[in-house]
Design a protein around this motif. Structure first.
Motif, PDB file in Angstrom:
ATOM      1  N   GLY A  94       0.855  -1.177   0.000  1.00  0.00           N
ATOM      2  CA  GLY A  94       0.000   0.000   0.000  1.00  0.00           C
ATOM      3  C   GLY A  94       0.890   1.225   0.000  1.00  0.00           C
ATOM      4  N   ARG A  95       0.461   2.270  -0.701  1.00  0.00           N
ATOM      5  CA  ARG A  95       1.306   3.451  -0.882  1.00  0.00           C
ATOM      6  C   ARG A  95       0.563   4.749  -0.548  1.00  0.00           C
ATOM      7  N   THR A  96       1.305   5.699  -0.006  1.00  0.00           N
ATOM      8  CA  THR A  96       0.750   7.034   0.216  1.00  0.00           C
ATOM      9  C   THR A  96       0.838   7.855  -1.065  1.00  0.00           C
ATOM     10  N   SER A  97       1.632   7.408  -2.014  1.00  0.00           N
ATOM     11  CA  SER A  97       1.863   8.120  -3.275  1.00  0.00           C
ATOM     12  C   SER A  97       0.953   7.578  -4.369  1.00  0.00           C
ATOM     13  N   ASP A  98       1.250   7.976  -5.614  1.00  0.00           N
ATOM     14  CA  ASP A  98       0.513   7.454  -6.768  1.00  0.00           C
ATOM     15  C   ASP A  98       1.393   6.542  -7.620  1.00  0.00           C
ATOM     16  N   TYR A  99       2.501   6.064  -7.049  1.00  0.00           N
ATOM     17  CA  TYR A  99       3.394   5.152  -7.758  1.00  0.00           C
ATOM     18  C   TYR A  99       2.738   3.775  -7.885  1.00  0.00           C
ATOM     19  N   VAL A 100       2.837   3.177  -9.072  1.00  0.00           N
ATOM     20  CA  VAL A 100       2.241   1.864  -9.309  1.00  0.00           C
ATOM     21  C   VAL A 100       3.297   0.905  -9.844  1.00  0.00           C
ATOM     22  N   ASP A 101       3.370  -0.280  -9.244  1.00  0.00           N
ATOM     23  CA  ASP A 101       4.104  -1.399  -9.830  1.00  0.00           C
ATOM     24  C   ASP A 101       3.266  -2.649  -9.602  1.00  0.00           C
ATOM     25  N   ASP A 102       3.798  -3.816  -9.928  1.00  0.00           N
ATOM     26  CA  ASP A 102       2.987  -5.031  -9.847  1.00  0.00           C
ATOM     27  C   ASP A 102       2.643  -5.451  -8.419  1.00  0.00           C
ATOM     28  N   ARG A 103       3.267  -4.817  -7.411  1.00  0.00           N
ATOM     29  CA  ARG A 103       2.976  -5.135  -6.009  1.00  0.00           C
ATOM     30  C   ARG A 103       1.924  -4.208  -5.401  1.00  0.00           C
ATOM     31  N   THR A 104       1.634  -3.102  -6.047  1.00  0.00           N
ATOM     32  CA  THR A 104       0.774  -2.062  -5.481  1.00  0.00           C
ATOM     33  C   THR A 104      -0.673  -2.532  -5.344  1.00  0.00           C
ATOM     34  N   ILE A 105      -1.242  -2.363  -4.139  1.00  0.00           N
ATOM     35  CA  ILE A 105      -2.632  -2.739  -3.890  1.00  0.00           C
ATOM     36  C   ILE A 105      -3.526  -1.534  -3.610  1.00  0.00           C
ATOM     37  N   MET A 106      -2.936  -0.381  -3.338  1.00  0.00           N
ATOM     38  CA  MET A 106      -3.710   0.850  -3.155  1.00  0.00           C
ATOM     39  C   MET A 106      -2.803   2.054  -3.267  1.00  0.00           C
TER      40      MET A 106
END
Length: 138
Positions: A94-106
């Motif tokens: 989970g991220r506070t940013s808007d970065y996306v990779d294949d692990r990102t769930i939110m």
């Protein structure tokens, strides 16, 4: 719609990271993994139901991550996005940013690992059994 993951804490859980939090299928944790809340997860994003993934990929969807251990519970709600892949077979982040990779769930979570309840974090550091529930409201 929801996904439930079972995992466990570890003595090296510190939950000090300021921009991410993570649950991994790995069965170990080094002190450098300060974003990791739980290890030895029984599922990864690649295992999630396609309907759940599709709901998370809906623009404007809200995803809530709830972690429970040893009688303690805490939740954080972030945003879904069409770019979320849910293809990683090892970890979910989970991220506070808007970065996306294949692990990102939110994305755009209001806090990261450092924001989780400290009593919960102490239970995780004691190796408590963990239940993670991901719920999406599309």
């Amino acid at each position: 719609m929801q996904e439930v993951i079972h995992a466990r804490g570890h003595e090296n859980v510190s939950a000090e990271h300021t921009s991410t939090f993570e649950v991994t299928t790995d069965d170990y944790l080094t002190p450098a993994g300060d974003c990791i809340l739980a290890i030895d997860a029984d599922r990864s994003p690649a295992d999630f139901d396609p309907e759940f993934v599709e709901a998370c990929q809906t623009q404007g969807s809200r995803i809530t991550f709830t972690i429970e251990a040893d009688g303690y519970s805490d939740s954080v709600t972030g945003l879904g996005h069409p770019s979320l892949e849910f293809t990683n077979d090892r970890s979910m982040v989970g991220r506070t940013s808007d970065y996306v990779d294949d692990r990102t769930i939110m994305l755009a979570a209001p806090f990261a690992a450092e924001g989780f309840d400290r009593d919960l974090v102490a239970a995780l550091a004691e190796g408590a059994e963990v239940t993670v529930t991901l719920e999406v409201d599309a």
